[in-house]
Structure formats: structure tokens, C-alpha cells
Design a protein around this motif. Structure first.
Motif, PDB file in Angstrom:
ATOM      1  N   VAL A 175       0.851  -1.195   0.000  1.00 46.39           N
ATOM      2  CA  VAL A 175       0.000   0.000   0.000  1.00 46.39           C
ATOM      3  C   VAL A 175       0.884   1.240   0.000  1.00 46.39           C
ATOM      4  N   PHE A 176       0.832   2.002  -1.131  1.00 43.34           N
ATOM      5  CA  PHE A 176       1.512   3.285  -1.246  1.00 43.34           C
ATOM      6  C   PHE A 176       0.541   4.279  -1.881  1.00 43.34           C
ATOM      7  N   GLY A 177       0.771   5.555  -1.618  1.00 46.45           N
ATOM      8  CA  GLY A 177      -0.096   6.585  -2.168  1.00 46.45           C
ATOM      9  C   GLY A 177       0.247   6.920  -3.608  1.00 46.45           C
ATOM     10  N   ALA A 178      -0.455   7.957  -4.143  1.00 49.80           N
ATOM     11  CA  ALA A 178      -0.360   8.282  -5.569  1.00 49.80           C
ATOM     12  C   ALA A 178       0.608   9.408  -5.864  1.00 49.80           C
ATOM     13  N   ALA A 195      13.369 -10.054  -5.666  1.00 53.76           N
ATOM     14  CA  ALA A 195      14.170 -11.206  -5.240  1.00 53.76           C
ATOM     15  C   ALA A 195      13.305 -12.316  -4.655  1.00 53.76           C
ATOM     16  N   TYR A 196      12.056 -12.018  -4.300  1.00 52.75           N
ATOM     17  CA  TYR A 196      11.163 -13.003  -3.689  1.00 52.75           C
ATOM     18  C   TYR A 196      10.056 -13.431  -4.648  1.00 52.75           C
ATOM     19  N   ALA A 197      10.277 -13.183  -5.950  1.00 50.16           N
ATOM     20  CA  ALA A 197       9.238 -13.506  -6.930  1.00 50.16           C
ATOM     21  C   ALA A 197       8.879 -14.981  -6.905  1.00 50.16           C
ATOM     22  N   GLY A 198       9.820 -15.840  -6.577  1.00 48.52           N
ATOM     23  CA  GLY A 198       9.523 -17.267  -6.529  1.00 48.52           C
ATOM     24  C   GLY A 198       8.786 -17.686  -5.274  1.00 48.52           C
ATOM     25  N   ARG A 199       8.690 -16.804  -4.281  1.00 44.27           N
ATOM     26  CA  ARG A 199       8.058 -17.160  -3.005  1.00 44.27           C
ATOM     27  C   ARG A 199       6.679 -16.531  -2.859  1.00 44.27           C
ATOM     28  N   PHE A 200       6.481 -15.297  -3.377  1.00 45.46           N
ATOM     29  CA  PHE A 200       5.160 -14.664  -3.307  1.00 45.46           C
ATOM     30  C   PHE A 200       5.023 -13.666  -4.440  1.00 45.46           C
ATOM     31  N   SER A 201       3.776 -13.387  -4.817  1.00 43.85           N
ATOM     32  CA  SER A 201       3.471 -12.368  -5.821  1.00 43.85           C
ATOM     33  C   SER A 201       3.178 -11.050  -5.114  1.00 43.85           C
ATOM     34  N   THR A 202       3.266  -9.951  -5.856  1.00 46.94           N
ATOM     35  CA  THR A 202       3.051  -8.627  -5.267  1.00 46.94           C
ATOM     36  C   THR A 202       2.121  -7.810  -6.147  1.00 46.94           C
ATOM     37  N   GLU A 203       1.401  -6.890  -5.515  1.00 46.92           N
ATOM     38  CA  GLU A 203       0.623  -5.886  -6.238  1.00 46.92           C
ATOM     39  C   GLU A 203       0.742  -4.563  -5.495  1.00 46.92           C
ATOM     40  N   TYR A 204       0.576  -3.430  -6.222  1.00 42.95           N
ATOM     41  CA  TYR A 204       0.796  -2.103  -5.666  1.00 42.95           C
ATOM     42  C   TYR A 204      -0.459  -1.272  -5.879  1.00 42.95           C
ATOM     43  N   THR A 205      -0.749  -0.405  -4.932  1.00 42.87           N
ATOM     44  CA  THR A 205      -2.047   0.276  -4.897  1.00 42.87           C
ATOM     45  C   THR A 205      -1.946   1.756  -5.212  1.00 42.87           C
ATOM     46  N   ASN A 206      -0.873   2.214  -5.889  1.00 40.52           N
ATOM     47  CA  ASN A 206      -0.697   3.651  -6.134  1.00 40.52           C
ATOM     48  C   ASN A 206      -1.844   4.249  -6.942  1.00 40.52           C
ATOM     49  N   ASP A 207      -2.439   3.458  -7.831  1.00 42.05           N
ATOM     50  CA  ASP A 207      -3.454   4.003  -8.742  1.00 42.05           C
ATOM     51  C   ASP A 207      -4.871   3.748  -8.273  1.00 42.05           C
ATOM     52  N   ASN A 232      -0.178   8.766   1.953  1.00 44.89           N
ATOM     53  CA  ASN A 232      -0.594  10.133   2.242  1.00 44.89           C
ATOM     54  C   ASN A 232      -1.594  10.692   1.233  1.00 44.89           C
ATOM     55  N   SER A 233      -1.793   9.978   0.117  1.00 44.57           N
ATOM     56  CA  SER A 233      -2.737  10.462  -0.902  1.00 44.57           C
ATOM     57  C   SER A 233      -3.205   9.284  -1.740  1.00 44.57           C
ATOM     58  N   ASP A 234      -4.475   9.352  -2.216  1.00 43.21           N
ATOM     59  CA  ASP A 234      -4.959   8.286  -3.091  1.00 43.21           C
ATOM     60  C   ASP A 234      -5.030   8.799  -4.527  1.00 43.21           C
ATOM     61  N   ALA A 235      -5.519   7.965  -5.442  1.00 44.63           N
ATOM     62  CA  ALA A 235      -5.512   8.313  -6.866  1.00 44.63           C
ATOM     63  C   ALA A 235      -6.438   9.476  -7.183  1.00 44.63           C
ATOM     64  N   ASN A 236      -7.398   9.756  -6.315  1.00 38.86           N
ATOM     65  CA  ASN A 236      -8.324  10.873  -6.547  1.00 38.86           C
ATOM     66  C   ASN A 236      -7.824  12.169  -5.924  1.00 38.86           C
ATOM     67  N   GLY A 237      -6.581  12.162  -5.373  1.00 36.75           N
ATOM     68  CA  GLY A 237      -6.026  13.366  -4.775  1.00 36.75           C
ATOM     69  C   GLY A 237      -6.454  13.611  -3.346  1.00 36.75           C
TER      70      GLY A 237
END
Length: 592
Positions: A175-178, A195-207, A232-237
Motif C-alpha cells: 500500500v503506497f499513495g499516488a 528477489a522473492y518472486a519465486g516465493r510470493f506475488s506482489t501488487e501495488y495500490t498507487n493508482d 498520504n494520498s490516493d488516486a483521486n487526490g
């Protein structure tokens, strides 16, 4: 004449000037040092706000003098805002043209980059303290006299902590802001998590807008975790502070939440090794104090590592994470206190009260038992005394009837015979035997009377009475009686003297009759306070406990007499080693 007055006037003016010249000039108050704090975003943006808060409080406490703080919010949330840096620099330059700050504290990478790029156009020569992550500050851009308080942090270390604690982790939501800065942080996390791609997948929430983010977190499958970076901020500002953002994330998430900052612990994250914001603030205050006091160093470079593993007990329980999974040396906080920890003081107080009451109850029971035993002993003693009195009366009655009465009857018969046969040889013979018999009867009656009440004690005193008793017993026994009896004042109370006499009489009788002693020593000492009696024999002795517990009326009688007189009596004896009876009786008389 006027010249004379002129000279006098000039002399007065000169004296006054000299006096004013010699007066000490009052010291001008020293101005408080001015510190300019550059905020990368605004003064309330987390996590920098916590560092700034601790820094200002600690510096004011330790510096010991007033310190002036000024703040400027750069609002470097996007590249568009960053394009206005030149305008911000001119504004700061004008603001501090006349009174430049003594020190600049740049908090966060955007603030550090801004000052290092524009310092010469704002306030050249003013030192700066750079506060940021270690990888975000280039030491070559700092100058002599500058300082850096940095934190050592790695997204890779955080990922390692998560998978070690939860090996079943298959998916991580970061979870990161926009804003541009938050996107840069998300890119850094993405590079580390590769480096951990073989152990877990990731997704990011900037948008993602806040609502979509909450829906995504509410639909997470098993094996997922949430990494809360900076939000500190979401995609809608929509601008948020980190704490409220974390509260919304934790409320929506169906997976455990982790984060990098220690001020987030207790607000919804599970735990781990943290960036120590309070420690950064304290170290920043120490560095600033050194620089304000003029300490000269080419470059102060302080790196603060991560904390020890710390976990929230409530989150561990919420996500069913056992304590056995925690790394060695972990600290668990927010654990509810045990019953003992909560009420230890009350428990100790109640236990003390119960023990005290038990002791008091035990003491009362013991006292009651002793009193009951004393009462029973007193009743038993009274019964035995009554029995002894009755036995004594029977003995006296038997002696009077069988001895004295019969002998007196025989004397009466002899007297009648003499009266009926006056002048006869038989009457003369009876009359010749009558006188000796009357003498013997008189002596026996006297002995009997003495046994009932020794008049010598009243007539001559206890010392003389005891010497007479020893002499009387010596004539009737083979035992050797050695006496050391002092002269006792006639002023001693009669009941006290009688008490000592009866104790000595009983002890002497016991030594002759029961102990079979062949040597008896008796001593009596007197002073203004008490009479001290001691009777020692070399007889067979006896078991004192058996003697006191048994039916020995003599021993009980001696103790009773001594106690009634307000004194004390001790008996030392052992089978085969004789007996010593010691009594101390006050001269005042019997206790009433």
C-alpha cells in the motif's frame, strides 16, 4: 570671576563624563538561535512529523536556553510542485536575507535535495542536518560543518521478516499513495521484492482510490499479507495522514498488516523490525545542540539501524500467530496484564491481612488454651489442697484421738487410782510415773502446735525460725544440714517471712524424706528488695516435668506460695544429680 565659574563647570562636566565612562555597560540579551525546519511535504506529514516533534522537544529540554524554530512546507508531492523550487528558494532567500538561520534541518529526501540544490541562493554558509534514509543522501553533496542523521532501511529485510514469520505467505499487497514521492518509494519496494518472486506475488495500490483499495483489501485470499508503506494520498487526490490511512487499511483488510515505522505499532500492524523515529529525533537533537554550541567537526554522519523485533500481542491473537513463530529476542507489547500484574498490590495486602488475622486468631486460641489449662490446673490444685487439708485434719484427728486422747485418758485413770488409794505403795509407783508422762504429753502437744503454725517466725523472725527448723531436723535424721542463713530484718512482712519459711520447710522435708540426701545446704540472703532462698541436696533427684505434671502437691504448693507473694521459684534437678530449689520473694508481702 566668570572664568572661575567656567573652569569649575568644565571640571564638573569632565568628572561626570569620567564617571559615566567607568560605569559597566549593560550586556545586550543574546538572541535565541534560529533553526529553520524544512518539511518535505507539510508539518503534519507522517512519518516525518514524529521525528520533528521529538527533535524540538528534546532540543528545548537539553539546550538549556530558548531556541527559535521556523518551519517551511515544501509540499514536494509531485514533479509539478517540484518545478516551483526556484520560486520557493527566492522566497526563502528574501525571508532570511537580513537574519539568516543558524541551522537548517531538512527532513525527508525532497527537503534534503531542495536545500542542497538551493542553499547558496538562500543563505550561503548556513550548515544543514540532512534527515532521511541512508540511501537517499549523497555524502559528496554535504559540506564541512554539515551533518546527517540517517536511518538504515531495506525493503528486502522487511520481506524476509514477513516470510520468516508467515512461511505460508503467497501474496503481498504493498500500500503506497499516488504522489510522485510515494510512487518512487513503491518502485524501490518493487525492486527489492523482485528477489522473492519465486516465493510470493506482489501488487501495488498507487493508482487505486481509497474506496477501491478498501474493497481490494476486503477480498484478499488466505496466504495474503499487507505491507503498509506510506499512504498520504490516493488516486483521486485525497490527502491523508499516515495514521488515518493505516486505520482505514486495517479496518478493511482480511490479511495481517505490516509496516516499517515504529510509531505505527499499536495502530493496527503486526510488528517486525522498525525504523526508530523517536531515536532519530533524539539523535537529531543531540547533533543540533553540538552544532549550536560551536562544536567543530568536518562532517557528522550518524546512521541509526532498525529496532529489535517488536510485535503487537493483539494483532498476533487476531491473526492466530503463535509466539513460537517469533524470532529470538522479540518483544511483545500490549499484552493484557495478568491477574497478578493487575492486582499484585491488593493481593499482597489481602494476603497480609489474612496472615495477620490468622496469627491473631492463633494467638488468641493459644492464650485461651493456656488460660484454660491454668484454670484446670488451678481447679486441680484447689481440689488437691482441699484433699490435703482433709487428710491433714484426719491425721490430726487420728493423732489426737489415738495418741494424745488415749494417753490423757490413761493419765486420768492413773490419777483416779492414786486418789482412790492414797498412801499405798501401788499409788506411789503410779504417781512416780505420772510426771514424766505429763512432760512427754506436753512436748508432743507443743510439736503438734508448731506444725500447725510456727510461732517462731512471728516471735524471732524467719532467719531464727529456719535455724531452729534445721536444728530440729538434724536431731531426727542422719543427714548433714549446712546452713548459711543471714539475719533478716524484723521489718519484713509477716506473710513474706512465712512464705519463705514454708518453702524452705517443704524443700528440706522433700530432701530428707524423698531424695534420701545425706548432705543438705540451705542459704538465705536478704536485701532491701527481696529474700533469696536456696536449698540444695545431693539426693536421687527426679524428672522435673513428671514431677510438675504429676500429683506432687509439695512442688505445686511451693510454686503457688512464691507466686502469691509476687516472687518466683525455680527447681533444677536431674535423676541421680540432686535437686536445687531457689526462691526470690519481694519483701513487700503477699500479692492481693
Amino acid at each position: 570671576m566668570w572664568r572661575k565659574y567656567l573652569i569649575f563647570g568644565l571640571q564638573g562636566v569632565v568628572c561626570a563624563c569620567l564617571m559615566l565612562a567607568t560605569q559597566p555597560v549593560p550586556a545586550q540579551p543574546t538572541a535565541a538561535p534560529l533553526i529553520l525546519i524544512l518539511n518535505s511535504y507539510n508539518k503534519d506529514t507522517a512519518p516525518y512529523a514524529r521525528v520533528k516533534e521529538v527533535f524540538t522537544v528534546e532540543l528545548e529540554r537539553s539546550y538549556g536556553a530558548p531556541v527559535a524554530f521556523r518551519q517551511y512546507d515544501l509540499e514536494e508531492r509531485s514533479d509539478h510542485q517540484k518545478s516551483r523550487d526556484a520560486l520557493k528558494a527566492r522566497l526563502l532567500g528574501v525571508s532570511y536575507l537580513e537574519s539568516p538561520p543558524d541551522l537548517v534541518v531538512a527532513i525527508g529526501p525532497p527537503a534534503v535535495d531542495f536545500w542542497l540544490a538551493n542553499r547558496d541562493s538562500i543563505s550561503p554558509g548556513v550548515p544543514v542536518i540532512a534527515v532521511a534514509a541512508e540511501f537517499a543522501v549523497d555524502a559528496d553533496k554535504l559540506r564541512p560543518g554539515d551533518a546527517a542523521v540517517l536511518t538504515r532501511f531495506s525493503f528486502a529485510d522487511t520481506a524476509e521478516d514477513i516470510v520468516n514469520l508467515l512461511p505460508e505467505t503467497a501474496h503481498v499487497v504493498a500500500v503506497f499513495g499516488a504522489s510522485d514521492h510515494e510512487r518512487r518509494l513503491a518502485d524501490m519496494a518493487k525492486n527489492a521484492f523482485q528477489a522473492y518472486a519465486g516465493r510470493f506475488s506482489t501488487e501495488y495500490t498507487n493508482d487505486l482510490p481509497l474506496g477501491s483499495l478498501q474493497q481490494r483489501l476486503a477480498s484478499l485470499a488466505a496466504g495474503s499479507v499487507v505491507f503498509f508503506g506510506v499512504f498520504n494520498s490516493d488516486a483521486n487526490g485525497l490527502y491523508l495522514d499516515n495514521y488515518s490511512g493505516l486505520a482505514l487499511v486495517r479496518a478493511a483488510s482480511k490479511a495481517p498488516v505490516f509496516g516499517p515505522f515504529d510509531d505505527l505499532l499499536g495502530r493496527g500492524i503486526v510488528g517486525g523490525r522498525f525504523i526508530r523515529l523517536d531515536e532519530i529525533g533524539r539523535e537529531l537533537a543531540l547533533t543540533a545542540e553540538d552544532m549550536l554550541r560551536g562544536s567543530s567537526e568536518p562532517l557528522r554522519w550518524k546512521v541509526i539501524g532498525l529496532s529489535e523485533p517488536v510485535y503487537d500481542w493483539r494483532e498476533l491473537r487476531a491473526w492466530d500467530i503463535g509466539a513460537e513463530r517469533l524470532p529470538p529476542g522479540s518483544v511483545v507489547r500490549f499484552r493484557p496484564p495478568t491477574l497478578w500484574e493487575q492486582y499484585a498490590g491488593w493481593i499482597v495486602l489481602v494476603a497480609f491481612a489474612v496472615v495477620l488475622q490468622s496469627l491473631l486468631l492463633g494467638a488468641l486460641l493459644l492464650q485461651y488454651r493456656r488460660r484454660r489449662q491454668a484454670e484446670l490446673s488451678s481447679v486441680n490444685l484447689s481440689r488437691r489442697l482441699i484433699t490435703a487439708h482433709e487428710d491433714e485434719r484426719r491425721l490430726l484427728a487420728r493423732e489426737l484421738h489415738d495418741d494424745l486422747s488415749q494417753r490423757l485418758a490413761r493419765v486420768a485413770i492413773d490419777a483416779s487410782f492414786v486418789a482412790s488409794n492414797p498412801g499405798s505403795d501401788a499409788a506411789g509407783e503410779v504417781l512416780a510415773n505420772l510426771h514424766p508422762e505429763l512432760v512427754r504429753i506436753s512436748r508432743d502437744a507443743h510439736d503438734l502446735s508448731y506444725r500447725l503454725h510456727p510461732s517462731l517466725v512471728e516471735d524471732l523472725g524467719v532467719g531464727a525460725a529456719l535455724r531452729a527448723e534445721c536444728e530440729r531436723l538434724s536431731r531426727r535424721t542422719d543427714a548433714i544440714i549446712r546452713e548459711n542463713i543471714c539475719e533478716v530484718s524484723r521489718a519484713v512482712a509477716g506473710d513474706t517471712a512465712l512464705c519463705v519459711y514454708r518453702i524452705a520447710q517443704e524443700a528440706l522435708t522433700n530432701a530428707i524424706k524423698h531424695a534420701g540426701a545425706d548432705t543438705i545446704e540451705i542459704s538465705l540472703e536478704s536485701d532491701s528488695h527481696a529474700l533469696r532462698l536456696q536449698v540444695r541436696d545431693n539426693g536421687v533427684g527426679f524428672d522435673l516435668a513428671d514431677g510438675l505434671a504429676g500429683s506432687s502437691l509439695g512442688l505445686s504448693s511451693m510454686k503457688e506460695r512464691a507466686q502469691l507473694a509476687g516472687g518466683s521459684l525455680t527447681i533444677q534437678t536431674q535423676r541421680g544429680n540432686g535437686t536445687t530449689v531457689s526462691a526470690v520473694v519481694p519483701c513487700g508481702g503477699l500479692a492481693r
